[in-house]
Design an enzyme around this catalytic site. Structure first.
Site, PDB file in Angstrom:
ATOM      1  N   GLU A   1     -19.390  -2.739 -12.030  1.00  0.00           N
ATOM      2  CA  GLU A   1     -18.402  -1.672 -11.908  1.00  0.00           C
ATOM      3  C   GLU A   1     -18.090  -1.444 -10.432  1.00  0.00           C
ATOM      4  OE1 GLU A   1     -17.880   2.928 -13.531  1.00  0.00           O
ATOM      5  OE2 GLU A   1     -19.875   2.185 -13.023  1.00  0.00           O
TER       6      GLU A   1
ATOM      7  N   LYS B   1     -12.574   2.455 -20.045  1.00  0.00           N
ATOM      8  CA  LYS B   1     -13.799   3.217 -20.291  1.00  0.00           C
ATOM      9  C   LYS B   1     -13.513   4.478 -21.108  1.00  0.00           C
ATOM     10  CE  LYS B   1     -17.572   5.373 -17.667  1.00  0.00           C
ATOM     11  NZ  LYS B   1     -18.002   5.733 -16.284  1.00  0.00           N
TER      12      LYS B   1
ATOM     13  N   CYS C   1     -20.691   1.317 -17.782  1.00  0.00           N
ATOM     14  CA  CYS C   1     -21.600   2.327 -17.227  1.00  0.00           C
ATOM     15  C   CYS C   1     -21.997   3.429 -18.227  1.00  0.00           C
ATOM     16  CB  CYS C   1     -20.986   2.908 -15.960  1.00  0.00           C
ATOM     17  SG  CYS C   1     -22.194   3.737 -14.886  1.00  0.00           S
TER      18      CYS C   1
END
Length: 235
Positions: free
Chosen positions: A71, A143, A184
């Site tokens: 990321e 995300k 994440c």
């Protein structure tokens, strides 16, 4: 009427699951060497690209077919607003450099966490992009779960202030197998990985991350908890 509505909802859910499970998937045994790139990103896109290029060259020299980057591989700023200022479309100059890198090396690239232009000037998307060996887009995942956390005795981190969430899960085929894309903080939600694995056929689960020092330690425990979660309902 209520019973009919419930039956219709159940049928719709079954149809959606069947459609997802019907996505093309190769179950053949395959052998593929891949590389996982570790780096410390900085607030300079060109310096980060040079680091990624070095990692790509090392991956090619090692006989790898795919390189997985973390990321914020392209840029990490000192504030959310600084990251917002660097947002670009996926056909912009920043991503074009990585498309050319794929073409030059023949590598597939997993680019986890790119600052993509969002739905309005105040928000970007934190987007996981997979490029094939010709530089074409194999998959994009925005995300879904944003990092809004009040760290005890630490900072208050509110990703949602400058980031818009995505709204769908994504898998794609690659030389290594079917990939399940996440980013994440998605790691906090085991049902995501259950769906990617058992409904959408993912064979490899990707969680590119740029942890803070404190939350990185916490996340290791979470990862272990996810591995202990049942991936099916026995009831």
């Amino acid at each position: 009427a209520a019973a009919q509505a419930a039956a219709a909802q159940a049928a719709a859910a079954q149809a959606a699951a069947a459609a997802a499970a019907a996505q093309p998937r190769s179950d053949k045994t395959r052998s593929c060497r891949v590389a996982i790139g570790q780096m410390t990103s900085v607030g300079d896109q060109i310096k980060n690209f040079q680091t990624c290029k070095q990692l790509a060259d090392q991956a090619v020299a090692a006989g790898c077919k795919m390189l997985f980057l973390p990321e914020c591989f392209s840029f990490i700023g000192e504030s959310l607003q600084e990251s917002l200022s660097k947002a670009e479309p996926l056909d912009g100059p920043a991503m074009d450099r990585y498309r050319q890198l794929s073409r030059d090396t023949g590598l597939w690239l997993s680019l986890g966490g790119f600052q993509e232009v969002g739905p309005d000037p105040e928000h970007l998307h934190n987007t996981h992009v997979v490029l094939d060996g010709s530089g074409s887009t194999a998959a994009t995942y925005r995300k879904v779960h944003l990092f809004d956390v009040d760290v005890p005795n630490g900072p208050v981190l509110m990703e949602s202030r400058t980031t818009a969430p995505g709204n769908k899960l994504v898998t794609c085929e690659s030389p290594a197998g079917r990939l399940g894309l996440t980013v994440c903080y998605d790691l906090r939600f085991p049902e995501v990985y259950q769906t990617l694995t058992w409904t959408m056929g993912a064979q490899i689960l990707l969680v590119p991350s740029a942890f803070t020092k404190v939350t990185g330690r916490m996340r290791n425990v979470t990862a272990l908890n996810i591995l202990q979660q049942p991936l099916f309902n026995t009831e």
